[in-house]
Write an enzyme that holds these catalytic residues in place. Structure first.
Site, short mmCIF file in Angstrom:
data_model
loop_
_atom_site.label_atom_id
_atom_site.label_comp_id
_atom_site.label_asym_id
_atom_site.label_seq_id
_atom_site.Cartn_x
_atom_site.Cartn_y
_atom_site.Cartn_z
N CYS A 299 -43.07 -68.99 -9.19
CA CYS A 299 -41.98 -70.09 -9.57
C CYS A 299 -40.71 -69.93 -8.93
O CYS A 299 -40.34 -69.91 -7.90
CB CYS A 299 -42.06 -70.06 -11.08
N HIS B 196 -47.59 -70.40 -12.36
CA HIS B 196 -47.74 -69.36 -13.12
C HIS B 196 -49.09 -68.66 -13.13
O HIS B 196 -49.69 -69.05 -14.08
CB HIS B 196 -46.97 -69.40 -14.35
N GLU C 194 -49.94 -65.90 -14.31
CA GLU C 194 -50.00 -64.91 -15.30
C GLU C 194 -50.60 -65.71 -16.66
O GLU C 194 -50.89 -65.07 -17.51
CB GLU C 194 -48.80 -64.30 -15.55
#
Length: 505
Positions: free
Chosen positions: A77, A164, A166
């Site tokens: 990002c 993202h 994650e």
């Protein structure tokens, strides 16, 4: 190991968590960490986290760009935008913000996106975007709104994504991170729940030595695991203190005393009258948390003096930390004060020991299994330290606590009876500060509203509302209205996190 440079994302610790899931050790460093620091720690790969900043802002953070030439790099990002700007690409403000789930289209079938579907869901949270590719880089993925949603250097050492990977909402994010770590960087597994437990023991031994320590016990999995480890490591030099603040669930204090009086050196304190006195007339949620945090600490300090302890152990987890303060010096935003972090008094007469500070709930549950704690403790739903006080919107009073406690008891009974308790991350009731008109027994009523909140999550950092079967929802509503005096309406919260937090306050 892998180093994550923290530029202030609320999801920074999730990157560490996903890397640990791959069985690889990782740590977070402040964005200002220099090349020499990372080299001394044996770092092989660096991940640049997301963050709330803009690369063209006057307040833009500065980092040691020498690391970009030394390690394998993954930008996430804001981290991607930093890379684009550094390598002479262009970052522009977007006309349309991308936030939440989006379709992403990988343009390379190997490398970072090896085995990833040609159309996959990712989680976006950005306004600025890379509008011009840097020299020496290739675009490797796009969305319907962003032409350059992923890129890599021509030599394949530097990769970046605008989304993202994650967060759980990026369906194949784990695969992408594993591709980067194991495929691109060539790293091997060296981390497990046993490693986490070993590190917690070592941290406690290092912090405490042969001195005395008290442990704040609530009965949740975090403090229960910590109490067990503290007792194991420190033995007679440890004391677990369980404080009843009058804001617990129905019958909970008795269950906790019964379980832990047989496992650790336990001291039970009923301070419910003191907490009620200090919370009287307080409606602001931040003030509630600070009052509760301060009161807890002052009681614990007195007990520490009696016991001769200089240290205080808390089962603080990372979601508490990241919402309360910036834990690594990054520019992350404060969301709310947690009583055991931002709610602590400025002057603390005890040294804090928090070995779980950078772990998540599910990681602590793994530690609980290593410790062979009962399933009733390991799988217990999260319960806030301030207790029912932050599930009563507005001021707290004995009458309102009793209403919420009874409603909450029904929720727990029905969720467990339905067999869904282990499928739901957290289920609870909230007492709203409004009343509504109803009709009971042909008579008009004007009584309280209860909101139900049930969510599914893996780590508490992101969450989605649980699609509870209508028959169970109907039964809970019917029981609350019929059995809890003072309630005539029940509503269901269907908001995810973000944009909402899990708790209402």
């Amino acid at each position: 190991m892998v180093a994550i440079l923290d530029f202030g994302s609320q999801y920074t610790q999730l990157i560490v968590r996903r890397i640990r899931e791959c069985g690889i050790y990782s740590e977070i460093f402040p964005y200002s960490a220099g090349l020499e620091t990372l080299e001394s720690r044996g770092v092989k790969a660096v991940i640049l986290s997301g963050g709330p900043g803009h690369v063209h802002s006057e307040e833009i953070v500065k980092f040691d760009t020498r690391i970009l030439d030394r390690f394998y790099i993954l930008g996430v990002c804001f981290g991607m935008q930093l890379l684009a700007e550094h390598y002479k690409g262009k970052v522009s403000p977007g006309n349309k913000r991308e936030y939440g789930e989006n379709l992403f289209y990988p343009e390379e079938p190997e490398g970072l996106f090896s085995g990833v579907k040609r159309e996959t869901i990712v989680w976006m949270s950005h306004w600025d975007y890379v509008s011009k590719l840097p020299g020496g880089f290739k675009a490797t993925g796009k969305t319907d709104n962003t032409r350059i949603a992923a890129m890599r250097s021509n030599d394949g050492r530097i990769h970046a994504v605008q989304f993202h990977p994650e967060v759980m909402h990026t369906g194949e994010g784990g695969r992408m991170l594993k591709n980067f770590l194991c495929g691109i960087c060539g790293m091997k597994k060296n981390w497990s729940s046993g490693s986490m437990l070993k590190k917690a023991r070592e941290d406690i031994k290092k912090a405490v030595g042969n001195e005395k320590i008290i442990c704040a016990l609530s009965g949740g999995v975090d403090s229960s695991c910590l109490a067990s480890i503290i007792h194991e490591v420190c033995g007679k030099n440890s004391l677990c203190v369980f404080i009843n603040n009058g804001l617990l669930r129905k019958g909970e204090h008795g269950k906790i005393v019964d379980v832990f009086s047989k496992k650790v050196n336990l001291r039970y304190i009923d301070a419910s009258d003191l907490f009620m006195k200090r919370l009287k007339g307080v409606a602001n949620p931040e003030r509630k948390r600070k009052i509760i945090g301060n009161t807890f600490i002052r009681i614990l300090e007195k007990e520490a003096v009696k016991f001769g302890a200089r240290h205080l152990a808390q089962g603080t987890l990372y979601p508490d930390v990241i919402e309360s303060i910036s834990p690594h010096g990054g520019p992350s935003a404060k969301i709310k004060t947690h009583h055991n972090v931002g709610g602590l008094p400025e002057k603390l007469r005890l040294s804090l020991v928090e070995p779980f500070r950078y772990l998540f709930k599910d990681e602590v549950r793994q530690i609980g299994k290593e410790l062979m704690l009962p399933d009733t403790i390991i799988n217990r739903h999260p319960f806030p330290g301030p207790g029912l006080a932050v599930r009563i919107i507005g001021s707290v009073s004995p009458d309102r606590i009793e209403i919420l406690r009874n409603a909450d008891s029904i929720v727990m009974e029905e969720i467990k009876a339905s067999g869904l308790y282990l499928h739901i991350w957290q289920a609870f009731a909230v007492l709203l500060p409004v009343k509504s008109v109803g009709v009971m027994g042909d008579m008009r009523t004007y009584e309280n509203v209860i909101a139900l909140r049930m969510i599914k999550s893996a780590d508490g950092m992101t969450a989605d509302w649980y699609r509870l079967p209508h028959r169970i929802l109907s039964r809970i509503s019917c029981r609350i209205v019929n059995e809890v005096k003072g309630v005539n309406r029940v509503v269901y919260d269907i908001t995810s996190k973000p944009p909402a937090t899990i708790e209402w306050e």
